[in-house]
Design an enzyme around this catalytic site. Sequence first.
Site, mmCIF file in Angstrom:
data_model
loop_
_atom_site.group_PDB
_atom_site.id
_atom_site.type_symbol
_atom_site.label_atom_id
_atom_site.label_comp_id
_atom_site.label_asym_id
_atom_site.label_seq_id
_atom_site.Cartn_x
_atom_site.Cartn_y
_atom_site.Cartn_z
ATOM 1 N N ASP A 11 55.268 -6.159 11.928
ATOM 2 C CA ASP A 11 54.750 -6.856 13.097
ATOM 3 C C ASP A 11 54.423 -8.281 12.678
ATOM 4 O O ASP A 11 53.665 -8.492 11.720
ATOM 5 C CB ASP A 11 53.492 -6.172 13.624
ATOM 6 C CG ASP A 11 53.775 -4.798 14.210
ATOM 7 O OD1 ASP A 11 54.933 -4.564 14.618
ATOM 8 O OD2 ASP A 11 52.855 -3.966 14.257
ATOM 9 N N ASP A 130 56.448 1.692 24.327
ATOM 10 C CA ASP A 130 55.068 1.890 23.890
ATOM 11 C C ASP A 130 54.416 2.841 24.884
ATOM 12 O O ASP A 130 54.244 2.500 26.061
ATOM 13 C CB ASP A 130 54.306 0.556 23.859
ATOM 14 C CG ASP A 130 54.880 -0.399 22.826
ATOM 15 O OD1 ASP A 130 55.483 0.063 21.840
ATOM 16 O OD2 ASP A 130 54.733 -1.631 23.005
#
Length: 270
Positions: A11, A130
């Site tokens: 990330d 997600d």
Amino acid sequence: MLAKRIIPCLDVKDGRVVKGINFVELRDAGDPVEQAKLYDEAGADELVFLDITATHEARKTVMELARAVADQVFIPFTIGGGIRTVDDMRGILRAGADKISVNSAAVRNPDIISQGAEAFGSQAIVVAIDAKRRLETGDRRLESEPIPNLQSPISKWEVYVSGGRTPTGLDAVAWAKEAERSGAGEILLTSMDGDGTQEGYDIELTRAIADAVNIPVIASGGAGTLQHFAQALTDGGANAALAASLFHYKQLTIAEVKEYLAKQGLPVRQ
């Protein structure tokens, strides 16, 4: 049986690798290109880079990251974050990425999946989902949501966008099916409840998505032990297992994971 893949996820925020818990409380975890080189040398099968602020802050993913990584690593890698158009996809792929990942833009405009698949092939299009367990079953669909009939039947998981900030009301299982119909070549499935907790992948969620589609599913969110990887790839039905903090902070190595999986009879690339 195809070899199961172990994929570190990086990330990226403001040019640095970060990792948090449940998408918040971010900690610095190093330089993305240096981390990529180390993972390549350590035996990772692929890499995933997600610019976790690109969509929320309306920034385009930096092409320089793709170019720098392509110069340094020899394994396939995916880049996502802030990709809104086929031109965005083209730029990232030309810069050296093997695949692109779309999340928020795909929910708001599913045509981007089919357009990308037509232009570059389904193998280059990863749809990231997600998903979070529902506390209630109210319909919180985005006002601009164009996708019909994705609320029935209601599953236990709702799709979130904008880096996990915005609930959509979309059913995660139904959306995965729609993504496949639209031309996605792979699903990157992250359990928001498990993210960064190291308490295990959401096996029920992973299995529900894996059973619903015929394309590879990458399990993400919650890896903490060797057993967790095996569970995701067997009970969860995933084709690949992704992890971040576990590898970033050297709690486990890729070699240890692959050795364990091989002993469990799972095919892995050595």
